[in-house]
Structure formats: structure tokens, C-alpha cells
Design a protein around this motif. Structure first.
Motif, PDB file in Angstrom:
ATOM      1  N   VAL A 189       2.382 -10.912   5.872  1.00  0.00           N
ATOM      2  CA  VAL A 189       1.236 -10.084   5.467  1.00  0.00           C
ATOM      3  C   VAL A 189       1.446  -8.648   5.929  1.00  0.00           C
ATOM      4  CG1 VAL A 189      -1.228  -9.650   5.876  1.00  0.00           C
ATOM      5  CG2 VAL A 189      -0.438 -11.968   5.365  1.00  0.00           C
ATOM      6  N   LEU A 190       1.917  -8.488   7.158  1.00  0.00           N
ATOM      7  CA  LEU A 190       2.163  -7.150   7.691  1.00  0.00           C
ATOM      8  C   LEU A 190       3.203  -6.410   6.847  1.00  0.00           C
ATOM      9  CD1 LEU A 190       1.829  -5.012   9.905  1.00  0.00           C
ATOM     10  CD2 LEU A 190       3.555  -6.234  11.247  1.00  0.00           C
ATOM     11  N   ALA A 191       4.268  -7.084   6.489  1.00  0.00           N
ATOM     12  CA  ALA A 191       5.325  -6.457   5.687  1.00  0.00           C
ATOM     13  C   ALA A 191       4.802  -6.059   4.314  1.00  0.00           C
ATOM     14  CB  ALA A 191       6.515  -7.407   5.562  1.00  0.00           C
ATOM     15  N   ALA A 192       4.028  -6.961   3.689  1.00  0.00           N
ATOM     16  CA  ALA A 192       3.492  -6.662   2.353  1.00  0.00           C
ATOM     17  C   ALA A 192       2.491  -5.514   2.412  1.00  0.00           C
ATOM     18  CB  ALA A 192       2.837  -7.917   1.771  1.00  0.00           C
ATOM     19  N   ALA A 193       1.688  -5.472   3.453  1.00  0.00           N
ATOM     20  CA  ALA A 193       0.711  -4.393   3.581  1.00  0.00           C
ATOM     21  C   ALA A 193       1.398  -3.048   3.776  1.00  0.00           C
ATOM     22  CB  ALA A 193      -0.230  -4.687   4.756  1.00  0.00           C
ATOM     23  N   LYS A 194       2.457  -3.034   4.550  1.00  0.00           N
ATOM     24  CA  LYS A 194       3.219  -1.803   4.758  1.00  0.00           C
ATOM     25  C   LYS A 194       3.861  -1.323   3.466  1.00  0.00           C
ATOM     26  CE  LYS A 194       4.650  -2.232   9.601  1.00  0.00           C
ATOM     27  NZ  LYS A 194       5.815  -2.417  10.507  1.00  0.00           N
ATOM     28  N   ALA A 195       4.217  -2.269   2.593  1.00  0.00           N
ATOM     29  CA  ALA A 195       4.953  -1.925   1.370  1.00  0.00           C
ATOM     30  C   ALA A 195       4.049  -1.361   0.279  1.00  0.00           C
ATOM     31  CB  ALA A 195       5.677  -3.169   0.844  1.00  0.00           C
ATOM     32  N   TYR A 196       2.740  -1.435   0.464  1.00  0.00           N
ATOM     33  CA  TYR A 196       1.829  -0.934  -0.565  1.00  0.00           C
ATOM     34  C   TYR A 196       2.051   0.568  -0.771  1.00  0.00           C
ATOM     35  CZ  TYR A 196      -2.528   0.525  -2.824  1.00  0.00           C
ATOM     36  OH  TYR A 196      -3.459   1.065  -3.681  1.00  0.00           O
ATOM     37  N   GLY A 197       2.231   0.976  -2.026  1.00  0.00           N
ATOM     38  CA  GLY A 197       2.499   2.378  -2.315  1.00  0.00           C
ATOM     39  C   GLY A 197       1.410   3.056  -3.112  1.00  0.00           C
ATOM     40  N   GLY A 198       0.321   2.348  -3.379  1.00  0.00           N
ATOM     41  CA  GLY A 198      -0.745   2.945  -4.167  1.00  0.00           C
ATOM     42  C   GLY A 198      -1.690   3.792  -3.334  1.00  0.00           C
ATOM     43  N   LYS A 199      -2.751   4.286  -3.996  1.00  0.00           N
ATOM     44  CA  LYS A 199      -3.743   5.129  -3.326  1.00  0.00           C
ATOM     45  C   LYS A 199      -5.135   4.498  -3.308  1.00  0.00           C
ATOM     46  CE  LYS A 199      -1.513   9.569  -4.364  1.00  0.00           C
ATOM     47  NZ  LYS A 199      -1.698  10.902  -5.013  1.00  0.00           N
TER      48      LYS A 199
END
Length: 547
Positions: free
Chosen positions: A129-139
């Protein structure tokens, strides 16, 4: 009256002290001191309600807010996101659900110990979950994803990473509930890294009383308050500690006056017993704090001193302190708190002159505006309703009775009870199937106002109804009757049945003739009255009523 036969039957039971009514007698020991919102003492901080509202708005719903809407509706929310082809929200909800599922696994540990494999799986879930949350590139959902990072870090024990994340990223995000949720996790990380004071200050600013209670559990006394004050005389956590201390003094005195001084009761309600020596030492400490040039909110300390002095009978000193508290520096909530305490203290310091009743009229109109203000919020309690209740029942009612103004005293009692009566009456008139169990609420032996009227003679009750039905030159009396329930059907019924109970049958007829069938049909007894056979001798034979 309708309660008369019930009372006769109950009086025949052993070991029951029954009078005209069997009300248990409300003690009206509502807490007066409030610089935190009342519900903050048991519920979560305000940002949780704002998050709840976010999810309701997303679903197009407008129900009462709480803190669990997502928890109980997450499948429906996910379905809605998919139906709208909202791919960004769908991805976020799926990730959030993975996080919550792993968190919920911990709740089951109380019933079944986790295996090493279970713990490893949870750890991997939070890592993913932490990795996926960090990978978010939207606004659009950046605040939500940064919050999810901090949540995952929290569950992984990465407290130092959360402190750094707050300082470098989260603190610069727009103000809103997501940022406040991050700030709450940041406070927890500060606590875990040894910065108790800074953590508690954030909790206090957010109104997260449950967290403060946990951290400050060993500071809930004068010694603890002195310790925190020495560290920072303007520490936000002092707001909680002072409120907690003053209300504990009130609880101790209220319980002792009622014949109870049970430590177990205080444990159950998470309160602390505070006795005279410590309470009066606190008063002196509070007065010194109010005079300290470093203190930014002397209103808090003056109001605390005033309330405790009032509780111990130091009325003149309490009044002087309350007057100063109202005018002193502090938040609006603190000054409102001081004003409410001043009103309560005034009930011991005055007689019901026109000058005083004019003052009461202004204060009660102010209280009404504060009640409406809190009703308009999303919270479940209303502190100012509590204030009005204590001021009336523990102050003004006795004041007016001592002056021989029994009708005014009873109307004040009616006024504090009026909201519920109007609510139930309106619901019953709109739809008799709604709240049917409450249609007899105004005849209930557990209703204090009804019991007070039931204790009157028929002539006194008729006099009281004339008072309610008349206009008054005194503006406060007029205010009281305008805010009291005085339906003609209801009072004709009460007075008529009271006259019957006194054996004055001929005098009862004009009153009972004035009772409309609409009132009678709204009573719970109407089902029996409509099916009763009147050609059967009364009191003999049981007439069953079909359901």
C-alpha cells in the motif's frame, strides 16, 4: 388523573416511596464548563466528520454525519465509482480497502492469536500500500494518497518517516480534513519519538480529546496541571486539563450532594474525584495564572476559578471572577463559557427584580441563539441546552419559588422540556404511526414537568394554565410562556381529570367537554376506549382488545 390509578396500584407495592408521580428525579447535573465541544469528550475530532461528509457527498447522500460511513458503505462506494467510470477513485478505493482490511485483522487478534504467516502477510500488505501510494502521480486525490502513505507508515512503525513526510510534503498541502488527518498521525509520530508536549498540543488544537486523555492520564490533577503549565503556560492541552478538572470538581460535589461518593462510579465515567483542599488550591493557582502576563487566555482561568468558587458557595467571589472572565482575553468559546458560568452564578446572587429578569431575558435569548448555532452543526450534543437545563433547575426554579413566583418557576421547567413535547406532538399529528410509544409522553410518571403539574391541586393547575394563557407586562414572564407548551386540549384534560380525582365531577365537565377528539385519539388508551363495551359493568370482567 390518567396517572392516578397507576399511582394507587404502585402505592400498594412494598418498599416503594410513591407520591402523586413516580419520577426518579432528574439531578440535572449537566457539566457547565466547556471550552471543548461537548461531544469531543467522547467522539472523534471534527475532521473525521468532514471525511464522513466527503463520502456521503460522493454518494449523493445527505444523512447525519458520523465517522463510519466509509466503513459500512465501502462496497457501495466502490460500485458507484465503477459505474461513473471514475478510474482514479476506483483505484484509490481498492487500495484504501486493502489497507483497512489489514487493519481490521488486528481487531480479530483479541479472539485468535495471529500466526507468523499472518503477521508477515499484514506487513507485506502495508508495504505494498505504501509503495502504491507513493507511486500516485495525479493531482485530484493527492491529499488522500499522502494520507494513505502516512497511514501505512504508521502501521509499519515508521514514525520517523512520518515526521519527515509531514515536514517535507504533507504540511504544505491545502487545508482540509485530509491534511488534518495527516497532522493527527504526525502528532502520534511525535509522541512515539518522545515529543509528548508537541503531540498533545496538536491533539488539543484538533479537539482530539480521546488522544489527550490517553497521553495526559497521569496529569489530570492540580500537580499535573502545574507541570504542564511550567512547560508552557499557553499549552493547548491545558484547555483540556482545566476543563476536565473543573467538571470533575462539579461531578464530585453533585454526587456527594445526592448521597453518592462511589469511586467505582467515577471509574465508570472516566472521571476523577476532587475534594475541597485540592479544588481551592486550584482556584488560587488559576487566579495567579490569569494575572500572569505570559498567559494569552486569562478568560479560561478566571472562568475555572469562578465555577469552583460557585460550587463551594463562594458566590460573591465567583461573580466577580465571572465578570472578569467574560471581558478577559481568550477564544470566543472561552468567553461564551465564562458568560454561561456567570449566568449560573447570578442565580445565587440576585432576587427576581425587574432589573434582574431583564438581564435573564437577554441571557436566555443569547442561549437560544447558541443552541440554534450548535443544532445547525453536524454534532450530536448541545452544550447550551445543558447550560439552560442546569441554570433553570439548579438556580432559577428555586429562586422564583422562594419569591412566591411558582408559576414562573413551573413555566421555566416547561420551557426546558418544550422541545421534546413539540417534537413528539408534531410527529404524532403528522403521522400517528410515528413515535407511537411517545404519544403519552406528556402523561408519563417519568416526565418531570408532568409530575410537577400532577402534584398540584386542580385549582392551582387551573391558575397555572391561566398564567400560561395570559399576556404579561414582565418581558421575561412573557418569554417563558411563549416558549412553553400550553395546548388547550392538553390542559383541559389535565384539569378535568384532576377535578374528577378530587371528586368535583360537575366542575370537571366544562373542562372535559373542551377536549377535542383529536387529542383523545392520539393517546395510547384510545385503542381500548374505541373497542370497550359500555353496557358491561365497570371493573367487572376483563375486556380483551384485538391487536
Amino acid at each position: 388523573m390518567k396517572g392516578f390509578l397507576i399511582t394507587i396500584l404502585i402505592a400498594a407495592l412494598p418498599l416503594i416511596d410513591a407520591t402523586a408521580c413516580i419520577s426518579e428525579g432528574n439531578t440535572h447535573n449537566r457539566y457547565m464548563f466547556s471550552v471543548f465541544r461537548h461531544e469531543a469528550m467522547t467522539d472523534g475530532p471534527a475532521y473525521l466528520y468532514d471525511i464522513d461528509r466527503f463520502w456521503q457527498d460522493y454518494m449523493g447522500e445527505n444523512g447525519p454525519v458520523g465517522v463510519d460511513y466509509f466503513k459500512w458503505n465501502r462496497d457501495a462506494i466502490l460500485k458507484t465509482a465503477k459505474e461513473r467510470n471514475d478510474e482514479e477513485m476506483t483505484a484509490y478505493i481498492n487500495l484504501l480497502n486493502r489497507y483497512f482490511k489489514a487493519c481490521e485483522d488486528y481487531a480479530r487478534d483479541a479472539w485468535s492469536y495471529p500466526t507468523k504467516g499472518d503477521l508477515a502477510h499484514r506487513h507485506q500488505t502495508f508495504t505494498d500500500v505504501l509503495a502504491a501510494a507513493k507511486a500516485y502521480g495525479g493531482k485530484a486525490l493527492r491529499p488522500q494518497y499522502v494520507l494513505l502513505q502516512m497511514r501505512a507508515n504508521m502501521m509499519l512503525g515508521n514514525d520517523n518517516l512520518n515526521v519527515e513526510l509531514w515536514k517535507t510534503s504533507a504540511s504544505s498541502l491545502p487545508q482540509g480534513p485530509w491534511r488534518e488527518a495527516m497532522r493527527n498521525i504526525y502528532a502520534r509520530s511525535l509522541l512515539k519519538t518522545g515529543q509528548r508536549g508537541a503531540a498533545c498540543d496538536i491533539y488539543a488544537e484538533q479537539g482530539d480529546v480521546q488522544s489527550i486523555k490517553s497521553v495526559m492520564r497521569n496529569y489530570r490533577n492540580l500537580a499535573g496541571i502545574r507541570t504542564i503549565y511550567a512547560e508552557n503556560p499557553n499549552a493547548p492541552s491545558l484547555n483540556y486539563l482545566v476543563q476536565d478538572f473543573v467538571n470533575n470538581v462539579q461531578e464530585t460535589i453533585d454526587q456527594k450532594a445526592g448521597g453518592y461518593d462511589d469511586a467505582e462510579w467515577f471509574r465508570q465515567i472516566d472521571a476523577k474525584q476532587v475534594y475541597r483542599k485540592e479544588a481551592m488550591a486550584f482556584v488560587q493557582f488559576a487566579l495567579n495564572a490569569a494575572n500572569d502576563s505570559k498567559v494569552k487566555s486569562p478568560s479560561l482561568w478566571l472562568a475555572a476559578a469562578s465555577m469552583i468558587d460557585y460550587l463551594f458557595g463562594n458566590t460573591e467571589r465567583a461573580m466577580a471572577e465571572a465578570e472578569k472572565a467574560v471581558a478577559a482575553e481568550g477564544s470566543q468559546r472561552m468567553r461564551d463559557n465564562a458568560r454561561a458560568i456567570r449566568l449560573l452564578v447570578s442565580t445565587r446572587a440576585n432576587k427576581p427584580t425587574k432589573e434582574y429578569t431583564d438581564y435573564l431575558l437577554g441571557e436566555f435569548r443569547w442561549l437560544d441563539s447558541k443552541i440554534e448555532e450548535e443544532r445547525g452543526s453536524s454534532y450530536s450534543y448541545n452544550h447550551y441546552t445543558d447550560v439552560k437545563e442546569r441554570v433553570v433547575h439548579r438556580g432559577l426554579e428555586q429562586l422564583f419559588r422562594r419569591a412566591g413566583m411558582d408559576n414562573t418557576a413551573l413555566a421555566l421547567c416547561a420551557m426546558t422540556n418544550a422541545d421534546d413535547k413539540y417534537f413528539y406532538m408534531e410527529q404524532s399529528q403528522a403521522d400517528p404511526t410515528i413515535y407511537s410509544e411517545n404519544q403519552n409522553v406528556t402523561y408519563s410518571p417519568w416526565d418531570e414537568y408532568f409530575c410537577k403539574m400532577d402534584s398540584l391541586t386542580a385549582d392551582r393547575l387551573a391558575d397555572y394554565y391561566r398564567y400560561l394563557s395570559s399576556s404579561h407586562d414582565n418581558a421575561f414572564d412573557q418569554y417563558c410562556v411563549q416558549n412553553s407548551y400550553h395546548d388547550a386540549d392538553y390542559f383541559n384534560d389535565l384539569i378535568g381529570t384532576k377535578l374528577i380525582a378530587e371528586g368535583r365531577f360537575a366542575e370537571a365537565i366544562p373542562y372535559l367537554d373542551g377536549v377535542s377528539m383529536s387529542l383523545l385519539s392520539s393517546q395510547l388508551i384510545s385503542a381500548y376506549s374505541s373497542q370497550r363495551r359500555y353496557d358491561v359493568p365497570r371493573w367487572f370482567g376483563k375486556q380483551r382488545v384485538s391487536e
